[in-house]
Design an enzyme around this catalytic site. Structure first.
Site, PDB file in Angstrom:
ATOM      1  N   CYS A   2     -12.283   6.448  -3.754  1.00 47.63           N
ATOM      2  CA  CYS A   2     -12.823   7.364  -4.437  1.00 47.63           C
ATOM      3  C   CYS A   2     -11.965   8.700  -4.334  1.00 47.63           C
ATOM      4  CB  CYS A   2     -13.990   7.540  -4.104  1.00 47.63           C
ATOM      5  SG  CYS A   2     -15.163   6.286  -4.291  1.00 47.63           S
ATOM      6  N   ARG A  27      -6.114   6.867  -6.682  1.00 49.78           N
ATOM      7  CA  ARG A  27      -7.066   6.705  -5.703  1.00 49.78           C
ATOM      8  C   ARG A  27      -8.068   5.456  -6.097  1.00 49.78           C
ATOM      9  NH1 ARG A  27      -6.784   9.770  -1.061  1.00 49.78           N
ATOM     10  NH2 ARG A  27      -9.197   9.369  -0.899  1.00 49.78           N
ATOM     11  N   TRP A  76     -14.164   4.153  -7.061  1.00 48.84           N
ATOM     12  CA  TRP A  76     -13.750   2.946  -6.630  1.00 48.84           C
ATOM     13  C   TRP A  76     -14.773   2.341  -6.072  1.00 48.84           C
ATOM     14  CZ3 TRP A  76     -13.085  -0.531  -2.485  1.00 48.84           C
ATOM     15  CH2 TRP A  76     -12.059  -1.194  -2.660  1.00 48.84           C
ATOM     16  N   ASN A 102     -16.509  10.160  -0.848  1.00 48.91           N
ATOM     17  CA  ASN A 102     -15.744   9.305  -0.764  1.00 48.91           C
ATOM     18  C   ASN A 102     -16.244   8.320   0.541  1.00 48.91           C
ATOM     19  OD1 ASN A 102     -13.416   7.293  -0.260  1.00 48.91           O
ATOM     20  ND2 ASN A 102     -12.326   9.062   0.509  1.00 48.91           N
ATOM     21  N   GLY A 103     -16.362   7.208   0.607  1.00 51.74           N
ATOM     22  CA  GLY A 103     -16.643   6.424   1.863  1.00 51.74           C
ATOM     23  C   GLY A 103     -17.762   5.560   1.754  1.00 51.74           C
ATOM     24  N   GLU A 486       5.504 -10.394   0.956  1.00 53.95           N
ATOM     25  CA  GLU A 486       5.275  -9.254   0.316  1.00 53.95           C
ATOM     26  C   GLU A 486       5.665  -9.402  -1.104  1.00 53.95           C
ATOM     27  OE1 GLU A 486       4.469  -6.422   0.486  1.00 53.95           O
ATOM     28  OE2 GLU A 486       5.561  -5.008  -0.929  1.00 53.95           O
ATOM     29  N   LYS A 490       3.523  -8.610  -4.262  1.00 53.11           N
ATOM     30  CA  LYS A 490       3.779  -7.469  -5.703  1.00 53.11           C
ATOM     31  C   LYS A 490       3.403  -7.997  -6.763  1.00 53.11           C
ATOM     32  CE  LYS A 490       4.219  -4.360  -4.070  1.00 53.11           C
ATOM     33  NZ  LYS A 490       4.348  -4.062  -2.699  1.00 53.11           N
ATOM     34  N   GLU A 493      -0.439  -8.056  -7.417  1.00 48.21           N
ATOM     35  CA  GLU A 493      -1.032  -7.011  -7.820  1.00 48.21           C
ATOM     36  C   GLU A 493      -0.733  -6.177  -9.088  1.00 48.21           C
ATOM     37  OE1 GLU A 493       1.608  -4.526  -4.506  1.00 48.21           O
ATOM     38  OE2 GLU A 493      -0.426  -3.870  -5.068  1.00 48.21           O
ATOM     39  N   HIS A 509       3.366 -30.427   4.014  1.00 46.54           N
ATOM     40  CA  HIS A 509       2.213 -30.461   4.747  1.00 46.54           C
ATOM     41  C   HIS A 509       1.068 -29.939   3.836  1.00 46.54           C
ATOM     42  CE1 HIS A 509       4.314 -31.121   8.300  1.00 46.54           C
ATOM     43  NE2 HIS A 509       5.171 -30.107   8.326  1.00 46.54           N
ATOM     44  N   LYS A 609      -4.769   3.525  -4.152  1.00 43.44           N
ATOM     45  CA  LYS A 609      -3.680   3.668  -3.515  1.00 43.44           C
ATOM     46  C   LYS A 609      -4.056   3.771  -1.849  1.00 43.44           C
ATOM     47  CE  LYS A 609       0.623   4.452  -2.915  1.00 43.44           C
ATOM     48  NZ  LYS A 609       1.541   3.269  -2.897  1.00 43.44           N
TER      49      LYS A 609
HETATM   50  O1  M6R Z   1      -1.131   3.170   3.200  1.00 48.52           O
HETATM   51  P1  M6R Z   1      -1.208   1.984   3.881  1.00 48.52           P
HETATM   52  O2  M6R Z   1       0.483   1.504   4.129  1.00 48.52           O
HETATM   53  O3  M6R Z   1      -1.859   1.777   5.275  1.00 48.52           O
HETATM   54  O4  M6R Z   1      -1.702   0.796   2.776  1.00 48.52           O
HETATM   55  C1  M6R Z   1      -1.932  -0.399   3.272  1.00 48.52           C
HETATM   56  C2  M6R Z   1      -2.082  -1.386   2.084  1.00 48.52           C
HETATM   57  O5  M6R Z   1      -3.089  -1.045   1.455  1.00 48.52           O
HETATM   58  C3  M6R Z   1      -0.823  -1.069   1.348  1.00 48.52           C
HETATM   59  O6  M6R Z   1       0.236  -1.420   1.924  1.00 48.52           O
HETATM   60  C4  M6R Z   1      -0.733  -2.184  -0.063  1.00 48.52           C
HETATM   61  O7  M6R Z   1      -0.901  -3.274   0.339  1.00 48.52           O
HETATM   62  C5  M6R Z   1       0.154  -1.817  -0.869  1.00 48.52           C
HETATM   63  N1  M6R Z   1       0.016  -0.657  -1.739  1.00 48.52           N
HETATM   64  C6  M6R Z   1       0.501  -2.956  -1.961  1.00 48.52           C
HETATM   65  O8  M6R Z   1       1.615  -2.790  -2.754  1.00 48.52           O
END
Ligand code: M6R
Length: 614
Positions: A2, A27, A76, A102-103, A486, A490, A493, A509, A609
């Site tokens: 949020c 966010r 959020w 937020n929280g 990774e 990507k 997401e 396996h 984010k």
């Molecule tokens: O800000 P951070 O690097 O701590 O965030 C951790 C994850 O939320 C972040 O790396 C997330 O997996 C990526 N935005 C995905 O692309």
């Protein structure tokens, strides 16, 4: 997560609040709301809308409320579905107190039961509404803000940053912060409040970051700041250079594409920066030369992309400075036994420096009196403030939810650090250290050239083909396995295509059962001959079952190039830097697939984010 934004001052609040929310929309974006005090009679006014911020903008065009004190929110969802009733602001019984938060209030159920028993009436499913009702009750008892807040924070468990405005007190805005970030931009007769200072970039460069467990009474020209124990706190106002035009898309369709292209420069900046801190790096990190010379284990922790960077860096530390390295998922860290090791340090990786899981892990480490260092991109972040020391990447602000340049600069910083430790331990010479810096600059060039070789019309053709798939398998071996993780993240997401990822040797396996002519497998190669040969065998197993294969392969890996259905070719680099060399091309391909599928690339559904709740 949020976003909370607020304004109090000599001007009208709506323009700033809405602009701030829009800048921070990355966010969280399930619903939004704006609330202000009527400029004539201080009546509390509000408008809320489900969905993205532009729905609120449209509603505000029909009900153009405004006032000198105003707050706003994008949500959020955590407690309660995304709906108008659950959108913030939330209110007390009389609707004279308005709050954005937020929280998460972890004990909201118990508190709600008590408040219901004493006659409070609730209108939402949110945990935030509890704060408004509890504050209403406590303010009636204490009659002062300070007394009411001191009592209030004793009841609330969890993480929170909230802003409150009150119909009866138009000249003050209340800010309370525990664990979630909150800052105030100090203007001339006006104060800007936000979860992130990007909201007020360009309006003022004077910023107060509320310390953890603190609250503030913010007036248009003055702030009173207190700790949760009631003691007044000093105003540690920082000067920061931040302008908003640095964060425009600059002609790109998406922030993600802009940030993919910024990687070469960001890697260069990171290497330049680290080479200038070369001598004082141990001071910055809060360790001593002696402790580094004696270092015999390293612990890394992070979430998501940062965890993947840590996992890749394990190979750097174990190969370059020969130090056994453990990689921890920060979201699991608190549930695991913590074995305190001598001659070790913990390095927490986080682009934002605000991720709640990572912060909680750091706090646990700190509570055991173990050295904790932050590797982050944001020098003003909570992690920098709470750690014993830090090391900074120079990615610049990343806006797209999908991490791109933060990943490549984390790898850069960690490769550099592995060499710097090796130098301190006298495992390598200064010449080798300089060579490592040069290697990073070369890889930055390779990363960008690979993208250029597959410019958009070419990539679009590939993207059309891949966009047909609903499921994919991703494989890597040794250092290319965490890179495959990774890559799979990507794709999931931003394109919403399911991808399961395995170390290639695990295929037989279990996951091999998924392979048939309709399955696409991505394989990320390695330059080590043994690892490469094993990967080729795995690809043959797939081809024998008529599966499709896309390879990210290095030049001259003829066997793999011949056998794969599609290949993306990467020039040779130092084998440990293979993943970094592949990074831009991988991100660019998946960006193109997401674009082909018309996904909201910069703000994928359900994601935020900065993940400031556990
Ligand atoms: O800000 P951070 O690097 O701590 O965030 C951790 C994850 O939320 C972040 O790396 C997330 O997996 C990526 N935005 C995905 O692309």
């Amino acid at each position: 997560m949020c976003t909370v934004v607020g304004y109090i001052g000599r001007g009208y609040s709506r323009e700033f609040v809405m602009e701030g929310l829009s800048r921070l929309e990355y966010r969280g974006y399930d619903s939004a709301g704006f609330s202000c005090l009527h400029p004539d009679d201080n009546r509390l006014l509000y408008v809320k809308a489900e969905g993205k911020l532009h729905n609120l903008v449209t509603k505000l065009e029909d009900s153009p409320i405004d006032g000198f004190t105003g707050i706003g929110h994008t949500r959020w969802s955590t407690h309660g579905a995304s709906s108008v009733k659950n959108a913030h602001p939330q209110f007390d019984c009389e609707r004279t107190i308005s709050i954005v938060h937020n929280g998460i209030i972890e004990n909201h159920r118990e508190l709600k039961v008590k408040l219901l028993e004493s006659g409070h009436v609730f209108h939402s499913d949110t945990d935030t509404e509890i704060i408004a009702h509890l504050f209403e009750a406590l303010y009636k008892t204490h009659k002062t803000f300070k007394g009411a807040i001191l009592d209030l924070v004793g009841y609330l468990q969890g993480a929170y940053a909230f802003i409150t405005i009150l119909q009866d007190k138009p000249d003050v805005m209340l800010l309370v912060r525990k664990r979630s970030p909150l800052c105030v931009g100090i203007g001339d007769g006006e104060m800007y409040v936000a979860s992130d200072m990007l909201a007020f970039a360009g309006k003022t460069n004077k910023v107060l970051f509320l310390p953890d467990e603190s609250f503030a009474l913010v007036h248009k020209d003055m702030i009173e700041l207190y700790h949760f124990d009631g003691t007044p706190l000093p105003m540690n106002i920082q000067e920061v250079e931040l302008t908003w035009d640095m964060y425009e898309k600059q002609g790109h369709d998406h922030y993600m594409l802009k940030e993919i292209y910024e990687q070469k420069g960001a890697i260069h900046d990171t290497v330049d920066f680290l080479s200038t801190v070369h001598d004082r790096v141990w001071d910055d990190m809060g360790v001593t030369e002696q402790s580094i010379a004696q270092l015999d284990s390293i612990n890394l922790l992070g979430c998501g992309t940062s965890w993947h960077a840590a996992y890749i860096a394990k190979f750097f530390f174990e190969t370059i400075c020969m130090i056994p390295t453990r990689v921890h998922l920060a979201s699991e860290f608190r549930h695991m036994p913590l074995f305190a090791q001598k001659n070790s340090f913990y390095l927490a990786l986080s682009q934002s420096g605000e991720t709640a899981d990572t912060l909680e892990g750091m706090r646990l480490i700190k509570s055991m009196a173990l050295p904790i260092i932050a590797l982050t991109n944001v020098s003003s972040s909570t992690m920098v403030r709470e750690s014993d020391g830090f090391i900074l990447t120079q990615a610049g602000r990343e806006i797209a939810v999908a991490s791109t340049k933060s990943f490549s600069t984390q790898l850069t910083a960690l490769y550099w650090l592995a060499h710097r430790i090796a130098l301190e331990k006298k495992i390598i010479t200064s010449k080798k250290m300089q060579q490592a810096e040069k290697e990073l600059l070369v890889v930055a060039e390779v990363l960008e050239n690979c993208i250029e070789n597959y410019r958009m019309p070419i990539m679009q053709t590939y993207a059309k083909e891949y966009a047909q798939y609903k499921n994919m398998i991703f494989l890597g071996r040794h250092i290319s396995y965490p890179f495959a993780l990774e890559a799979a993240l990507k794709l999931k997401e931003i394109a919403y295509i399911f991808a399961t990822c395995y170390p290639a040797g695990e295929l037989k396996h279990g996951p091999l059962a998924l392979v048939d002519e309709g399955m696409m497998t991505f394989v990320f190669s390695h330059q080590d001959p043994l690892v490469y040969q094993k990967l080729v065998s795995n690809v043959q197993e797939i081809k024998a079952r008529k599966g499709k294969v896309t390879a990210f392969a290095f030049e001259d890996q003829k066997q793999l190039l011949d056998i794969a259905d599609v290949s993306f070719i990467i020039p040779h680099v130092n084998p440990l830097l293979g993943p970094l060399a592949m990074t831009g091309l991988m991100q660019f391909l998946f960006y193109a697939i997401a674009k082909e599928l018309d996904r909201p690339i910069d703000k994928p559904r359900n994601l935020a984010k900065s993940v400031t709740v556990e």
